[in-house]
Design a protein around this motif. Structure first.
Motif, PDB file in Angstrom:
ATOM      1  N   ASP A   1      52.320  31.855  98.621  1.00  0.00           N
ATOM      2  CA  ASP A   1      53.661  32.356  98.936  1.00  0.00           C
ATOM      3  C   ASP A   1      54.708  31.249  98.856  1.00  0.00           C
ATOM      4  OD1 ASP A   1      52.660  34.882  99.357  1.00  0.00           O
ATOM      5  OD2 ASP A   1      52.493  34.658 101.525  1.00  0.00           O
ATOM      6  N   LEU A   2      54.255  30.009  98.744  1.00  0.00           N
ATOM      7  CA  LEU A   2      55.173  28.887  98.603  1.00  0.00           C
ATOM      8  C   LEU A   2      55.667  28.774  97.165  1.00  0.00           C
ATOM      9  CD1 LEU A   2      53.194  26.171 100.616  1.00  0.00           C
ATOM     10  CD2 LEU A   2      55.186  27.461 101.417  1.00  0.00           C
ATOM     11  N   THR A   3      56.878  28.274  97.015  1.00  0.00           N
ATOM     12  CA  THR A   3      57.435  28.019  95.691  1.00  0.00           C
ATOM     13  C   THR A   3      57.136  26.591  95.241  1.00  0.00           C
ATOM     14  OG1 THR A   3      59.217  29.636  95.961  1.00  0.00           O
ATOM     15  CG2 THR A   3      59.594  27.858  94.376  1.00  0.00           C
ATOM     16  N   ALA A   4      57.146  25.664  96.184  1.00  0.00           N
ATOM     17  CA  ALA A   4      56.852  24.259  95.914  1.00  0.00           C
ATOM     18  C   ALA A   4      56.625  23.565  97.250  1.00  0.00           C
ATOM     19  CB  ALA A   4      58.007  23.596  95.162  1.00  0.00           C
ATOM     20  N   PHE A   5      56.082  22.355  97.189  1.00  0.00           N
ATOM     21  CA  PHE A   5      55.943  21.577  98.427  1.00  0.00           C
ATOM     22  C   PHE A   5      56.217  20.107  98.159  1.00  0.00           C
ATOM     23  CE2 PHE A   5      51.636  21.733  96.669  1.00  0.00           C
ATOM     24  CZ  PHE A   5      51.127  20.449  96.862  1.00  0.00           C
ATOM     25  N   CYS A   6      56.609  19.435  99.235  1.00  0.00           N
ATOM     26  CA  CYS A   6      56.889  18.003  99.173  1.00  0.00           C
ATOM     27  C   CYS A   6      56.220  17.338 100.360  1.00  0.00           C
ATOM     28  CB  CYS A   6      58.402  17.753  99.195  1.00  0.00           C
ATOM     29  SG  CYS A   6      58.858  15.999  99.130  1.00  0.00           S
TER      30      CYS A   6
ATOM     31  N   PRO B   1      54.345  23.288  91.897  1.00  0.00           N
ATOM     32  CA  PRO B   1      54.923  21.953  91.713  1.00  0.00           C
ATOM     33  C   PRO B   1      54.979  21.228  93.053  1.00  0.00           C
ATOM     34  CG  PRO B   1      56.625  23.653  91.603  1.00  0.00           C
ATOM     35  CD  PRO B   1      55.319  24.360  91.667  1.00  0.00           C
ATOM     36  N   SER B   2      54.760  19.940  93.022  1.00  0.00           N
ATOM     37  CA  SER B   2      54.731  19.177  94.268  1.00  0.00           C
ATOM     38  C   SER B   2      55.230  17.759  94.041  1.00  0.00           C
ATOM     39  CB  SER B   2      53.314  19.138  94.848  1.00  0.00           C
ATOM     40  OG  SER B   2      52.421  18.474  93.969  1.00  0.00           O
ATOM     41  N   LYS B   3      55.784  17.200  95.103  1.00  0.00           N
ATOM     42  CA  LYS B   3      56.215  15.803  95.089  1.00  0.00           C
ATOM     43  C   LYS B   3      55.534  15.105  96.251  1.00  0.00           C
ATOM     44  CE  LYS B   3      60.342  12.917  94.578  1.00  0.00           C
ATOM     45  NZ  LYS B   3      61.812  12.918  94.425  1.00  0.00           N
ATOM     46  N   TRP B   4      54.984  13.936  95.957  1.00  0.00           N
ATOM     47  CA  TRP B   4      54.257  13.161  96.954  1.00  0.00           C
ATOM     48  C   TRP B   4      54.988  11.844  97.168  1.00  0.00           C
ATOM     49  CZ3 TRP B   4      49.259  14.865  98.771  1.00  0.00           C
ATOM     50  CH2 TRP B   4      48.854  16.092  98.213  1.00  0.00           C
ATOM     51  N   LEU B   5      55.647  11.735  98.293  1.00  0.00           N
ATOM     52  CA  LEU B   5      56.387  10.532  98.634  1.00  0.00           C
ATOM     53  C   LEU B   5      55.509   9.620  99.481  1.00  0.00           C
ATOM     54  CD1 LEU B   5      59.749  12.217  99.720  1.00  0.00           C
ATOM     55  CD2 LEU B   5      59.331  11.028  97.560  1.00  0.00           C
ATOM     56  N   LEU B   6      55.532   8.345  99.175  1.00  0.00           N
ATOM     57  CA  LEU B   6      54.843   7.376 100.010  1.00  0.00           C
ATOM     58  C   LEU B   6      55.692   6.131 100.118  1.00  0.00           C
ATOM     59  CD1 LEU B   6      52.269   5.248  98.131  1.00  0.00           C
ATOM     60  CD2 LEU B   6      53.255   7.208  96.953  1.00  0.00           C
ATOM     61  N   ALA B   7      55.557   5.445 101.226  1.00  0.00           N
ATOM     62  CA  ALA B   7      56.292   4.201 101.438  1.00  0.00           C
ATOM     63  C   ALA B   7      55.442   3.029 100.975  1.00  0.00           C
ATOM     64  CB  ALA B   7      56.655   4.044 102.910  1.00  0.00           C
ATOM     65  N   ALA B   8      56.085   2.077 100.335  1.00  0.00           N
ATOM     66  CA  ALA B   8      55.364   0.901  99.840  1.00  0.00           C
ATOM     67  C   ALA B   8      54.732   0.118 100.975  1.00  0.00           C
ATOM     68  CB  ALA B   8      56.312   0.013  99.033  1.00  0.00           C
ATOM     69  N   ASP B   9      55.274   0.252 102.191  1.00  0.00           N
ATOM     70  CA  ASP B   9      54.745  -0.492 103.342  1.00  0.00           C
ATOM     71  C   ASP B   9      53.887   0.388 104.259  1.00  0.00           C
ATOM     72  OD1 ASP B   9      56.985   0.998 104.090  1.00  0.00           O
ATOM     73  OD2 ASP B   9      57.580  -0.393 105.668  1.00  0.00           O
ATOM     74  N   ASP B  10      53.403   1.503 103.745  1.00  0.00           N
ATOM     75  CA  ASP B  10      52.522   2.377 104.513  1.00  0.00           C
ATOM     76  C   ASP B  10      51.081   1.907 104.331  1.00  0.00           C
ATOM     77  OD1 ASP B  10      51.009   4.430 105.650  1.00  0.00           O
ATOM     78  OD2 ASP B  10      52.286   6.025 104.857  1.00  0.00           O
ATOM     79  N   ASP B  11      50.464   1.453 105.403  1.00  0.00           N
ATOM     80  CA  ASP B  11      49.096   0.945 105.322  1.00  0.00           C
ATOM     81  C   ASP B  11      48.061   2.060 105.215  1.00  0.00           C
ATOM     82  OD1 ASP B  11      49.538  -1.883 105.468  1.00  0.00           O
ATOM     83  OD2 ASP B  11      50.080  -1.634 107.567  1.00  0.00           O
ATOM     84  N   ILE B  12      48.418   3.258 105.620  1.00  0.00           N
ATOM     85  CA  ILE B  12      47.477   4.380 105.590  1.00  0.00           C
ATOM     86  C   ILE B  12      47.562   5.120 104.259  1.00  0.00           C
ATOM     87  CG2 ILE B  12      46.818   6.554 106.691  1.00  0.00           C
ATOM     88  CD1 ILE B  12      48.026   5.416 109.305  1.00  0.00           C
TER      89      ILE B  12
ATOM     90  N   VAL C   1      42.422  16.158  94.848  1.00  0.00           N
ATOM     91  CA  VAL C   1      41.831  17.347  95.465  1.00  0.00           C
ATOM     92  C   VAL C   1      42.636  18.600  95.118  1.00  0.00           C
ATOM     93  CG1 VAL C   1      41.015  18.307  97.677  1.00  0.00           C
ATOM     94  CG2 VAL C   1      40.964  15.852  97.301  1.00  0.00           C
ATOM     95  N   PHE C   2      43.835  18.406  94.562  1.00  0.00           N
ATOM     96  CA  PHE C   2      44.680  19.505  94.071  1.00  0.00           C
ATOM     97  C   PHE C   2      44.664  19.442  92.530  1.00  0.00           C
ATOM     98  CE2 PHE C   2      46.158  18.476  98.267  1.00  0.00           C
ATOM     99  CZ  PHE C   2      46.735  19.619  98.820  1.00  0.00           C
ATOM    100  N   PRO C   3      43.553  19.755  91.875  1.00  0.00           N
ATOM    101  CA  PRO C   3      43.391  19.443  90.452  1.00  0.00           C
ATOM    102  C   PRO C   3      44.359  20.163  89.522  1.00  0.00           C
ATOM    103  CG  PRO C   3      41.618  20.880  91.200  1.00  0.00           C
ATOM    104  CD  PRO C   3      42.358  20.438  92.418  1.00  0.00           C
ATOM    105  N   ASN C   4      44.888  21.310  89.950  1.00  0.00           N
ATOM    106  CA  ASN C   4      45.747  22.096  89.067  1.00  0.00           C
ATOM    107  C   ASN C   4      47.210  22.133  89.508  1.00  0.00           C
ATOM    108  OD1 ASN C   4      43.624  23.014  87.241  1.00  0.00           O
ATOM    109  ND2 ASN C   4      42.851  24.114  89.026  1.00  0.00           N
ATOM    110  N   ALA C   5      47.527  21.404  90.558  1.00  0.00           N
ATOM    111  CA  ALA C   5      48.921  21.329  90.993  1.00  0.00           C
ATOM    112  C   ALA C   5      49.685  20.366  90.089  1.00  0.00           C
ATOM    113  CB  ALA C   5      48.991  20.865  92.442  1.00  0.00           C
ATOM    114  N   SER C   6      50.953  20.655  89.909  1.00  0.00           N
ATOM    115  CA  SER C   6      51.827  19.758  89.133  1.00  0.00           C
ATOM    116  C   SER C   6      52.413  18.742  90.104  1.00  0.00           C
ATOM    117  CB  SER C   6      52.943  20.563  88.463  1.00  0.00           C
ATOM    118  OG  SER C   6      53.843  19.710  87.807  1.00  0.00           O
ATOM    119  N   ALA C   7      51.875  17.519  90.089  1.00  0.00           N
ATOM    120  CA  ALA C   7      52.211  16.542  91.129  1.00  0.00           C
ATOM    121  C   ALA C   7      53.015  15.366  90.589  1.00  0.00           C
ATOM    122  CB  ALA C   7      50.929  16.025  91.777  1.00  0.00           C
TER     123      ALA C   7
END
Length: 286
Positions: free
Chosen positions: A124-129, A215-226, A238-244
């Motif tokens: 039901d989602l259109t996209a996620f971030c 479609p998805s956007k994955w934001l990460l911080a350069a200083d994120d240790d995790i 793990v999301f093999p068919n998502a547009s990331a």
């Protein structure tokens, strides 16, 4: 306008949530899915920002956390799997009920983005971030953080569960006290690869990760240790068919001292928030 509401899950568990309703014409509706043990108030400023842009927004406390905790935390039967299969779908259905006939989005923080493939209504989602959503795999941790990560996951969690019947994660600055099964699964999944993938065919027999083509956007911080790049890529796998799309946020580029795993949602980083909102806004008229 914002108001606290109750969300009823399929198993009749009640969650506490906050609904943000825009005064301007509705552009879409966004579910903010929280990180492990983080209460909904942490996202209030970010939710208000999205609401002022014209989005209806819902934030919530997972079962066993903060205002959704019923009774004592050591008696809670909450788990990461229940968060994904029961809590998140119910929150999305509640969002749809309050803001019908629009497009729906999810912004996930850490676990909130990791677990969305357990939602039967994810389509039901259109996209996620996502921000800071990764496998959290210990084997990919930078050396400077490795000891701290192993201490928390493989010593602190089992000992705390043993002595207290839950994990006192607040003692080490890791959010709210965690129900035993939440912390146990967190430990198991971070000692593997692909986070939730660790439980496929063992504890998780039905999931939707392979079917997600959003479609998805994955934001990460350069200083994120995790959520370092290796762990984000491990989770995206793990999301093999998502547009990331993967985007690294460098603190210096935004003139902030730190973003890390948590500070993205701080008011000090509000000038970075368009990295998420602008991405979702492009789907409004499509």
């Amino acid at each position: 306008m914002k108001k606290d509401i109750s969300v009823t899950c399929e198993d009749r568990t009640h969650l506490t949530a906050t609904l943000y309703s825009p005064s301007a014409p509705l552009k879409g509706a966004i579910m903010i899915a929280p990180a492990t043990g983080i209460k909904r108030q942490f996202y209030a400023a970010f939710a208000t920002y999205l609401c002022e842009l014209g989005f209806g927004v819902i934030t919530y406390d997972n079962r066993g956390i903060a205002d959704s905790l019923k009774g004592k935390v050591q008696d809670s039967d909450a788990s990461l799997i229940k968060w994904g299969t029961l809590d998140m779908p119910a929150v999305l259905e509640t969002l749809k009920l309050h803001f019908p006939h629009t497009k729906y989005f999810l912004i996930g923080h850490s676990a909130g983005g990791q677990l969305l493939g357990l939602m039967p209504n994810v389509h039901d989602l259109t996209a996620f971030c996502n921000f800071g959503s990764s496998s959290g795999s210990l084997r990919n941790m930078r050396k400077r953080y490795l000891f701290k990560a192993h201490f928390f996951m493989n010593l602190f969690i089992p000992l705390s569960n043993l002595f207290f019947g839950h994990t006192k994660s607040q003692w080490v600055g890791m959010g709210e006290p965690l129900p035993k099964q939440v912390a146990k699964q967190w430990q198991q999944w971070c000692n593997g690869q692909g986070y939730v993938e660790t439980a496929f065919k063992r504890d998780i027999h039905t999931h939707f990760y392979d079917d997600i083509i959003l479609p998805s956007k994955w934001l990460l911080a350069a200083d994120d240790d995790i959520a370092n790049l290796k762990n984000v890529e491990d989770m995206v796998r793990v999301f093999p068919n998502a547009s990331a799309q993967i985007e690294i946020l460098h603190p210096d580029d935004f003139k902030v001292k730190e973003i890390g795993h948590m500070k993205f949602f701080s008011r000090k980083c509000q000038h970075i928030w368009p990295q998420a909102s602008h991405y979702l806004a492009q789907f409004i008229d499509t």
